[in-house]
Structure formats: C-alpha cells, structure tokens
Scaffold this motif. Structure first.
Motif, PDB file in Angstrom:
ATOM      1  N   GLN A  99      -0.176   9.078   8.830  1.00  0.00           N
ATOM      2  CA  GLN A  99      -0.100   9.120   7.371  1.00  0.00           C
ATOM      3  C   GLN A  99       0.852   8.053   6.835  1.00  0.00           C
ATOM      4  O   GLN A  99       0.586   7.427   5.809  1.00  0.00           O
ATOM      5  N   ARG A 100       1.970   7.840   7.547  1.00  0.00           N
ATOM      6  CA  ARG A 100       2.917   6.821   7.105  1.00  0.00           C
ATOM      7  C   ARG A 100       2.291   5.429   7.176  1.00  0.00           C
ATOM      8  O   ARG A 100       2.406   4.632   6.235  1.00  0.00           O
ATOM      9  N   VAL A 101       1.631   5.142   8.296  1.00  0.00           N
ATOM     10  CA  VAL A 101       1.011   3.824   8.461  1.00  0.00           C
ATOM     11  C   VAL A 101      -0.100   3.626   7.435  1.00  0.00           C
ATOM     12  O   VAL A 101      -0.191   2.580   6.783  1.00  0.00           O
ATOM     13  N   ALA A 102      -0.937   4.633   7.271  1.00  0.00           N
ATOM     14  CA  ALA A 102      -2.058   4.523   6.331  1.00  0.00           C
ATOM     15  C   ALA A 102      -1.558   4.344   4.905  1.00  0.00           C
ATOM     16  O   ALA A 102      -2.117   3.551   4.130  1.00  0.00           O
ATOM     17  N   GLY A 103      -0.508   5.074   4.525  1.00  0.00           N
ATOM     18  CA  GLY A 103       0.014   4.955   3.171  1.00  0.00           C
ATOM     19  C   GLY A 103       0.547   3.568   2.882  1.00  0.00           C
ATOM     20  O   GLY A 103       0.306   2.996   1.806  1.00  0.00           O
ATOM     21  N   LEU A 104       1.280   2.995   3.828  1.00  0.00           N
ATOM     22  CA  LEU A 104       1.786   1.635   3.654  1.00  0.00           C
ATOM     23  C   LEU A 104       0.641   0.630   3.588  1.00  0.00           C
ATOM     24  O   LEU A 104       0.611  -0.245   2.709  1.00  0.00           O
ATOM     25  N   SER A 105      -0.281   0.762   4.521  1.00  0.00           N
ATOM     26  CA  SER A 105      -1.383  -0.206   4.595  1.00  0.00           C
ATOM     27  C   SER A 105      -2.238  -0.186   3.329  1.00  0.00           C
ATOM     28  O   SER A 105      -2.638  -1.236   2.817  1.00  0.00           O
ATOM     29  N   ARG A 106      -2.517   0.993   2.808  1.00  0.00           N
ATOM     30  CA  ARG A 106      -3.331   1.083   1.585  1.00  0.00           C
ATOM     31  C   ARG A 106      -2.636   0.384   0.417  1.00  0.00           C
ATOM     32  O   ARG A 106      -3.284  -0.314  -0.374  1.00  0.00           O
ATOM     33  N   ALA A 107      -1.333   0.598   0.301  1.00  0.00           N
ATOM     34  CA  ALA A 107      -0.606  -0.034  -0.802  1.00  0.00           C
ATOM     35  C   ALA A 107      -0.608  -1.551  -0.665  1.00  0.00           C
ATOM     36  O   ALA A 107      -0.832  -2.278  -1.643  1.00  0.00           O
ATOM     37  N   TRP A 108      -0.370  -2.052   0.535  1.00  0.00           N
ATOM     38  CA  TRP A 108      -0.284  -3.493   0.742  1.00  0.00           C
ATOM     39  C   TRP A 108      -1.648  -4.168   0.606  1.00  0.00           C
ATOM     40  O   TRP A 108      -1.742  -5.309   0.146  1.00  0.00           O
ATOM     41  N   THR A 109      -2.706  -3.461   0.998  1.00  0.00           N
ATOM     42  CA  THR A 109      -4.045  -4.048   0.991  1.00  0.00           C
ATOM     43  C   THR A 109      -4.468  -4.458  -0.416  1.00  0.00           C
ATOM     44  O   THR A 109      -5.155  -5.474  -0.600  1.00  0.00           O
ATOM     45  N   ARG A 110      -4.064  -3.685  -1.438  1.00  0.00           N
ATOM     46  CA  ARG A 110      -4.452  -4.005  -2.819  1.00  0.00           C
ATOM     47  C   ARG A 110      -3.949  -5.385  -3.220  1.00  0.00           C
ATOM     48  O   ARG A 110      -4.581  -6.077  -4.033  1.00  0.00           O
ATOM     49  N   VAL A 111      -2.821  -5.807  -2.663  1.00  0.00           N
ATOM     50  CA  VAL A 111      -2.275  -7.133  -2.949  1.00  0.00           C
ATOM     51  C   VAL A 111      -2.860  -8.178  -1.995  1.00  0.00           C
ATOM     52  O   VAL A 111      -3.266  -9.264  -2.417  1.00  0.00           O
TER      53      VAL A 111
END
Length: 693
Positions: A559-571
């Motif tokens: 969940q931690r990895v997915a949450g970070l990755s989702r946020a960064w992917t938008r940029v």
C-alpha cells in the motif's frame, strides 16, 4: 482506585492500555466532593467564601505539589542533560503556575514539540485542570445564588431555594462543556485531551451528582451492591479495552464518567459482597490516604530514573519505582500534607497568609526554573553565533565533504574540537520557513517561492548569464522540508529556483492519512489542493523532487509503494522527471532518552562522540522497508538519489561528520549538515538530467 489505574498504566502501559481513565474517575470524584462541600456551605451560610475556599484548596494541594516540583527541578539540574533543560524547566514552571495542561495542548499541535521528551512535570496537567476548576466553580455557584435571588425578586416575593439557581448554572455549564468536548475530540483529540473546557463536564457530572439523593434513599442494599459491581466491571473494562487510539474525552469518556458516577451514587451498601468492601481493606485505605502524593511522585521517578541509570526502565526498575512511590508518598503525607492542612502554624488559618506563602513559593520555583533556562539560552546564543561564523568560513572537510572520497586532506585536524550545532542549541537548527505556512494553507494552494538572492521571484525558469536556470518543485513532509535546506545554497548561487509544497507528516502519496488527528486532517486537505495544482502546473518545472519519512508511512508495504507511485505517476506522465531522495537513518517515535543522538552527545566528550554515540546502520536504516526506492523503481520517469554514503559506512552512521552535528533529533537532519550536502545533491540532480547552469 483512580490513582491505582494511572500508576499501573504508567508503569506497565502494555498491560493496562486504558489505565489513563483513572484521570477521568479522579475528575468526577473531585467535582462531586467539591460541589458537595460548597452546597453545605451554601446551606449553612447562604453564600460561599471565595477567599476561604481558595485558601483551603491551596493548603490541601500546593505543599506536596511544590515539594515534588522542587525535588524534580533539583534532579533535572543534577542528572538531566542541558539539552532538554529548556523544555523540562519550562514545564516545571507551567506546572507550578497550574497551566501545564495548556502548555501540553499547544505542544500537541506543534509538529516538532509534539515529539518532546516527557518531562517530570507532565502529569501536572490534570492538577492544572483541577485548579482551574477550583478557581471557576465557586464563582459559578455564586452566580447561581445571585440568579436565584433575582428570580425570587421578580416572582411572588418568596425566596427561591438557592440550590435551584446553582443547579441551573452548573447544569448549563456541564452541558455546554460536554458539547464542546464532543466537537473538539472529533476535530482534534490531542488538543481536546488537555483542555479545561473539554474536561469541565467530567467535573460537572460529579457536581450534578451532589444534587441527587443517594441511592440508599431509593434502592435496597442488594440492588446498590449489584449496580456497584456493574459500574466497577464497566470501569475496569474501559481500562483494559481503551488504548492510545481511543478519542478522549469524547463519547468514550461518557462510559467512564457514568460508571464513576454510579460508584459514587450507590455509596457503601451493607452487603458483604458489595464492591465497596474492597475499599475498606487496610491496603486500600492506606492507598486512598496517600493517593494524592502517589500521583505526584510516581511520574517524576519514572521519567528521571533512566537519566540516572543511563538505560530504559527494566522490570526491577519499575518495581523499585513502585516501592519508592509508596514510601515517598507516606512521608509526604505525614510531614508535608497533614501539618499544613491542619493550618495551626505560621498563621495559615488566615487566607491572606496562605496566599502570601503560596505566592512566595511560586516565586521561588519560578526563579529556580527561569535561571537555568536563561543560562541555557545564553550559552545557546554564543554557540549559535560561533557556528554561524564557522559555517560562513566553511573550512576544508567541513560537514559532508569529510565523507567525500574525492576530497583531499580529510579529516581536517582543525575540526577535531568542533561540534556545530552544539547539542544545547540543536533545537534552533531547523528550517525557519514561517513565511511558507500561509501559502501551504491557502486555498487554492500556493507555492512558497525560493528564488534569487535579492528576493525577487521570477515565477519560473529564467535566463541568466550561463543559460536557463532550472525551476523545480519540492513536495512532501518535514523530511522534504529538510531537503529544501540542501537546495537553498544552490538557489543562493543562482543554480536553480524552487517552489516548496510541504506539510508536516504528509508524504506525497495517495495512501490515506490518519484522519483521527489534526496532522492527518491537515494532510488530507493539503493533498486535495496539491493534486489539481500539479495537474495544471507540473510542466512548468524541470523536475519535481520529493522524499519522506519512512517510519511514519501508513499501510502495508504494498500500500505504501502503490500510494507513492500513483501520486508520482500523475506528474511523470506529463514528461516531468520525479527525483526521489532516499531517506536518512532514523528511529520511529521513541521516548527513551538514549535514542536521541543529542542526549548522548551532551553526555560524551567530543573525542569519543562517534565511538559512543554512532548509530547502528542495520537498526536505524536497513531495517526499515524503503518504500521510496521501491516506488521509484515501479514508476516510469522516477529517479532515485541515494546519499547514504554521506550518512553511513557499512555498519555505522556517525553522529558527527566533519565537525558538524548530523541529527536534529531521532529522525531529522540538522540544517547545518543538510546544507553541506548541497553540492552532492546537485551533482546527482544534474546527472539525472537537470540542466546545469
């Protein structure tokens, strides 16, 4: 029983996680006893003597409280490092003036102060709330008497019973406090926990019970005994079931207050199996007699003993604290509480003399607390000025350069006797970005701009001699704020411009924060404004930089990895690189004194500092799941920057590098050390494609 719950909770919190409800029981009992006393005075005299009431309270509470505070202050001077003197003596002073609850309330919403070490006077917050109750409650009783008189004059002329007016005023106050408590606990439990207005209804519940006829007038002994057992079992269940995550004093406190009130109401039925029989046994009566002193003594012993022994409390230590608490409490009652309460000496029977002695004692304690704080502040000023001069000179091998394999002449012998910032001044070595607070709270969100040395913002990349100056954004929590201090020297040199978007305890992620506390709710609001802003403006940046404190991230590893990755992917999907700085060594929130490197540094000769105070890499860095690195690997367009070699070697992480104190606390870097990392961070940023000026 109330003090026993608190005592066991503080000694063995894992065994009795909700033992803090003893405080709520204590508040209900206090409200009942004091209001009963005031009502008897009203029935006898028709009024309340404020001077007499307050003088009696001072004679009852102040002597033992001040003896313990005085002893604690001396112990701090002898055994506690100067590093925490400012906080400890500040809280001892707040306790002496009975405003400790407000001090802790303010600290609870201060991101940095929330991690303060527990002080030996921290438990005085309950006594502060109680004294504030004693100050206001008789005034409310007098208001009720005045109201009853006015209503009688406007009515038939017959005198209204004075208790009715008192009941009306106290009832309305209690209901208002309960409403505020429910609201405050829901919006900010940490703040509400200490506030007197949020706690007054617990005193008020006991106070209203004083107007209710005892159960003996309505119920038989067996029914009263049965109700007593129901209330006692309910109370003990709360002590076992509640824990640190239970919002108090909101709806959860209703059960505790109701059970406490029921135990008082049923009194002591003459039944052999009644719960009150437990309280008439010799040990129980003794504990009841010394309960006030037990409450005063147990906490300073728990807090100060680790400083004396230089290790966390062991089982033997806890048992020793228990025995010492009982012994000191018995002595305090016999030689301090009882003689003063009798008021037969030194003219204490006169209220004005009581107030004079109390004022003199308060002045003495104030001086004892203020003098060390002033001394520490003076030393801190001198140390800070010396550090600023040294930082400006930036001698060879200063700070991170000492760990640069390409640097020559390291270590620099001129830095062998240097330590900046000194442990006593390290609390000042944190990013002072007050100007960034308003933009972070603005709606819509605004960047905090770091631009040209003359302070004139450009609003983006600019042309300067040598080429286009890259424009980057820094996003994240307090560790991202520290990263901003690494970039400040680069801004001052004209190598880049920065927009800062940070919120304490709020990593750049889509994983939901903890909405039960103010920091979590602030984080959620911050993210809700950050996401659309980056959707609109990400392409204005040459890169977006981020990092986060690993040990406070929520959720499973995935969940931690997915949450970070989702946020960064938008940029990253907009073609803007996301550059992620690996987090530094750290501990989770931990209150053991030796876990703060500066505590060790303050007690160790500088020549032995790294030998005795260095951090174990395996325990403080490698043991934590690196969600940042994992998310960077998963996210196309993200790049990982690892400066670990400037913190650690293969097994240890030194706390002094090139004459610089590396750690502000158990998880943040000092600004001084962070700034020495600037050229190495810049080297990594440009290696990953950031335009070089």
């Amino acid at each position: 029983m109330a003090v026993l719950l608190v005592l066991l909770f503080h000694l063995w919190p894992d065994r009795l996680p909700g033992g803090y409800v003893g405080v709520d029981v204590f508040f209900v009992i206090s409200g009942f006893l004091i209001t009963s006393h005031l009502l008897r005075e009203v029935d006898r005299t028709g009024s309340v003597s404020l001077a007499g009431f307050w003088a009696r309270r001072l004679r009852r509470l102040l002597p033992a409280a001040y003896v313990v505070l005085l002893t604690s202050a001396v112990a701090v001077l002898v055994w506690v490092p100067r590093l925490v003197w400012e906080q400890f003596f500040g809280e001892i002073l707040a306790a002496a003036l009975y405003v400790e609850n407000w001090t802790l309330a303010v600290n609870s919403v201060d991101y940095l102060a929330a991690d303060n070490s527990p002080s030996p006077a921290q438990h005085y917050w309950t006594l502060s709330a109680e004294e504030q109750f004693y100050l206001v409650w008789p005034l409310l009783v007098l208001l009720g008497l005045w109201l009853a008189t006015r209503l009688a004059r406007r009515g038939s002329g017959r005198a209204a019973h004075p208790r009715r007016g008192v009941l009306a005023v106290l009832g309305l106050t209690t209901v208002a406090s309960l409403g505020y408590s429910l609201w405050a606990t829901a919006t900010d439990p940490a703040w509400a926990y200490f506030l007197t207005p949020a706690r007054a209804w617990e005193f008020g519940a006991g106070a209203l019970l004083a107007f209710v006829p005892a159960a003996a007038t309505r119920l038989g002994p067996r029914a009263r005994a049965a109700l007593g057992w129901v209330a006692l079992v309910g109370l003990l269940s709360c002590a076992l079931v509640f824990d640190g995550s239970t919002p108090m004093p909101g709806t959860a406190a209703l059960a505790v207050v109701a059970a406490s009130a029921a135990l008082i109401w049923v009194e002591a039925p003459e039944v052999s199996w009644a719960p009150s029989q437990l309280l008439v046994a010799g040990p129980a009566q003794f504990l009841g007699d010394v309960s006030y002193a037990v409450y005063l003594w147990h906490w300073p012993l728990i807090i100060l003993l680790p400083y004396v022994t230089d290790h966390p409390l062991t089982t033997l230590d806890r048992l020793s604290v228990l025995l010492a608490t009982i012994g000191l409490s018995a002595v305090t009652k016999r030689w301090v509480e009882d003689p003063v309460r009798a008021a037969g000496r030194f003219g204490l029977a006169r209220p004005r003399n009581t107030f004079a002695y109390a004022a003199a004692a308060a002045l003495l304690l104030t001086a004892l607390c203020v003098v060390p704080r002033v001394d520490v502040a003076r030393d801190a000023d001198r140390s800070e000025q010396a550090a600023q001069r040294l930082v400006a000179e930036s001698p060879p091998c200063f700070g991170a350069e000492a760990r640069d394999p390409k640097a020559k002449g390291c270590p620099n012998p001129d830095l062998a006797d240097v330590l900046v910032p000194a442990p006593a001044t390290v609390a000042r070595d944190y990013p002072q970005y007050q100007r960034c607070e308003a933009p972070a709270k603005a709606d819509p969100l605004e960047p905090c701009v770091f631009d040209r040395p003359d302070g004139q913002p450009t609003g983006g990349s600019t042309e300067r001699p040598g080429g286009k100056v890259p424009h980057v954004a820094v996003v994240g929590d307090s560790h991202a704020r520290i990263m901003m201090t690494m970039l400040e020297p680069l801004v001052e040199e004209g190598k880049l411009t920065v927009d800062l978007f940070v919120s304490g305890g709020c990593p750049w992620s889509t994983q939901a924060p903890n909405l039960k506390n103010e920091a979590g709710r602030t984080c959620a609001a911050f993210r809700s404004r950050l996401e659309p802003l980056l959707d609109r403006t990400a392409k204005d940046y040459d890169a977006v930089l981020t990092t986060a404190r690993l040990t406070t991230m929520r959720g499973t590893e995935e969940q931690r990895v997915a949450g970070l990755s989702r946020a960064w992917t938008r940029v990253a999907q907009q073609g803007v690189p996301v550059m992620v700085l690996r987090d530094n060594p750290q501990d989770p929130f931990d209150q053991d004194p030796e876990h703060d490197p500066n505590v060790c540094l303050s007690q160790t000769p500088l020549a032995e500092a790294n030998e005795k105070c260095s951090i174990d890499r395996a325990a403080r860095l490698d043991r934590w799941f690196d969600a940042l690195s994992a998310a960077a690997t998963r996210t196309p367009g993200a790049r990982m920057i690892d400066l670990t070699s400037f913190y650690c070697d293969e097994t240890t992480c030194p706390v002094v590098v090139g004459g610089v104190n590396v750690y502000f606390d158990n998880n943040h870097l000092t600004v001084t050390y962070a700034k020495t990392l600037a050229p190495y961070l810049y080297r990594e940023l440009t290696a990953f494609g950031l335009p070089r000026v």
